[in-house]
Design an enzyme around this catalytic site. Structure first.
Site: not given
Ligand SMILES: Cc1ncc(COP(=O)(O)O)c(C=O)c1O
Length: 425
Positions: A145, A214, A239-240, A388
């Site tokens: 990400f 992560d 939030y997921k 997705r």
């Molecule tokens: C795998 C992954 N890492 C990090 C993040 C970043 O999260 P945040 O925007 O809450 O910092 C996300 C957000 O969707 C994510 O899917």
């Protein structure tokens, strides 16, 4: 509206395709689903098929009343007394302990607050500091990400380390005597591929490196075993699959044995051993509270806490079993409903390599997803060409899956004739 009724807003343009004898019937699967009743714990409408809980989980039914009470009584009436009388001050550790069983952590190792990105920053810098001199390299999953990649690069720059981007599948074997830490995903956000956290951790440890895992796409979706797998540090989204609401605070796992050495790059008065002493020097709090920074975001945090009540009596092994059944069903229905070659599933078929989402490649994925959403099937698009679909076993039904595939077939059939985006393109 029942599954067989026609949506008056978005009527199907072709007759629904009944499930063939090759795959079980959605109604039979729903009738046999031990988790089916949990859907009532959420606010959902039957007009929409919601397959985006891997981006924003649906609203748990108990959250609005709890938040109304927090606002009207705890804030409105008790005001500052709520920091102690309503337990606001200790909420980050209390909500962390509520998440802990979902990620295989004993109490006292998970703290809630800040965004995932901020927690990645804390964990990565702390890991580099723990690894010490001579460990000059940080590894990061090359397809990670964006936030994870940006932060890894920034941390490398700040700490004078080198950043090496390595494909996720090769990252554990890439670690060597120079590696301080690897930032790895449990589930790839694009493809839905699940990695073996225990094997990755073991190989990194064998090289003397630490792991930051992560969990954004695995916490609440499948069993996570942080303690048993020996994971050093981990982060995840609220939030997921934890359904904490838009911008819900994230969580940080600090393995108990590492806590005395966890040297946060973001010390604040909330992570001080004696916050109200207001001393010039920062003395880190004992335990996981040293992962805190500042005043917790109470409204969001208590919404997340209320959301976690949907897990009452839920066995994560059953969640995993249903997740695999849903994604199997989706893949089977796609294979038998869409003309061969129309879409290409990029999510692994092997159960041990599959998270709780399925991604399908299609050259017109952006347009296709926009049309799916217009017709009441909510997934999302990830550039350049992925459709997705996230499956949240607490509320996704097999009827949802069946309908999503039927609507997808209709959308694809309706693509402009001769378009380069047509089937097989
Ligand atoms: C795998 C992954 N890492 C990090 C993040 C970043 O999260 P945040 O925007 O809450 O910092 C996300 C957000 O969707 C994510 O899917």
């Amino acid at each position: 509206m029942s599954e067989t009724q026609v949506n008056p807003v978005h009527p199907p343009r072709t007759a629904p395709t009944p499930a063939t004898s090759e795959t079980p019937d959605a109604a039979a699967l729903d009738a046999a689903d031990p988790l089916a009743g949990l859907r009532d714990r959420f606010v959902l409408d039957d007009d929409t098929v919601y397959l985006d809980g891997n981006s924003l989980g649906a609203l748990p039914a108990g959250v609005p009343a709890r938040l109304a009470d927090v606002v009207a009584r705890e804030w409105g009436e008790l005001r500052i007394r709520s920091w102690t009388e309503s337990g606001w001050w200790t909420a980050p550790e209390r909500v962390g302990d509520r998440i802990a069983p979902l990620v295989g952590a004993a109490p006292g190792q998970v703290v809630v607050g800040d965004s995932t990105g901020v927690n990645i920053f804390k964990a990565l810098v702390a890991a580099v500091r723990m690894a010490g001199e001579g460990r000059e390299e940080i590894l990061v999953d090359g397809d990670t990400f964006p936030t994870d990649g940006y932060l890894a690069a920034s941390v490398a720059r700040m700490t004078g380390r080198e950043l090496r981007r390595v494909p996720a599948a090769a990252i554990a074997d890439a670690a060597g005597p120079r590696t301080a830490v690897a930032l790895v995903n449990h589930v790839d956000y694009r493809t839905g591929e699940l990695y073996d956290a225990a094997a990755v951790t073991d190989r990194l440890h064998a090289a003397g490196a630490l792991v930051v895992l992560d969990l954004c796409h695995s916490a609440g979706a499948l069993p996570v075993r942080l303690d048993d797998d020996g994971v050093d540090l981990a982060v995840g989204c609220g939030y997921k699959y934890l359904n904490g609401g838009p911008g819900a605070p994230a969580f940080l796992y600090i393995r108990a044995g590492h806590q005395p050495r966890f040297d946060s790059p973001l010390p604040g008065w909330n992570s001080h051993a004696d916050p109200f002493a207001m001393t010039e020097e920062h003395v880190p709090a004992p335990g996981v509270a040293r992962g805190r920074v500042g005043t917790p975001d109470i409204l969001s945090m208590l919404a997340l806490e209320a959301a976690l009540e949907v897990w009452e009596g839920v066995d994560i092994a059953e969640v995993r079993a249903k997740s695999l059944a849903l994604t199997d069903f989706f893949l089977a229905r796609v294979a038998e409903t869409l003309p061969a070659g129309t879409v290409t599933p990029v999510t692994p078929r092997e159960h041990e390599r599959r998270g709780s989402q399925v991604s399908l490649r299609h050259p017109a994925a952006r347009e296709v997803m926009a049309e799916l959403i217009r017709r009441g099937v909510i997934g999302d698009f990830r550039a350049p060409d992925l459709l997705r679909f996230g499956f949240t076993p607490l509320y996704t039904s097999f009827a949802d899956v069946d309908r999503a595939v039927r609507v997808l077939a209709e959308v694809l059939a309706d693509l402009p004739a001769g378009s380069s985006y047509g089937p097989g393109a």
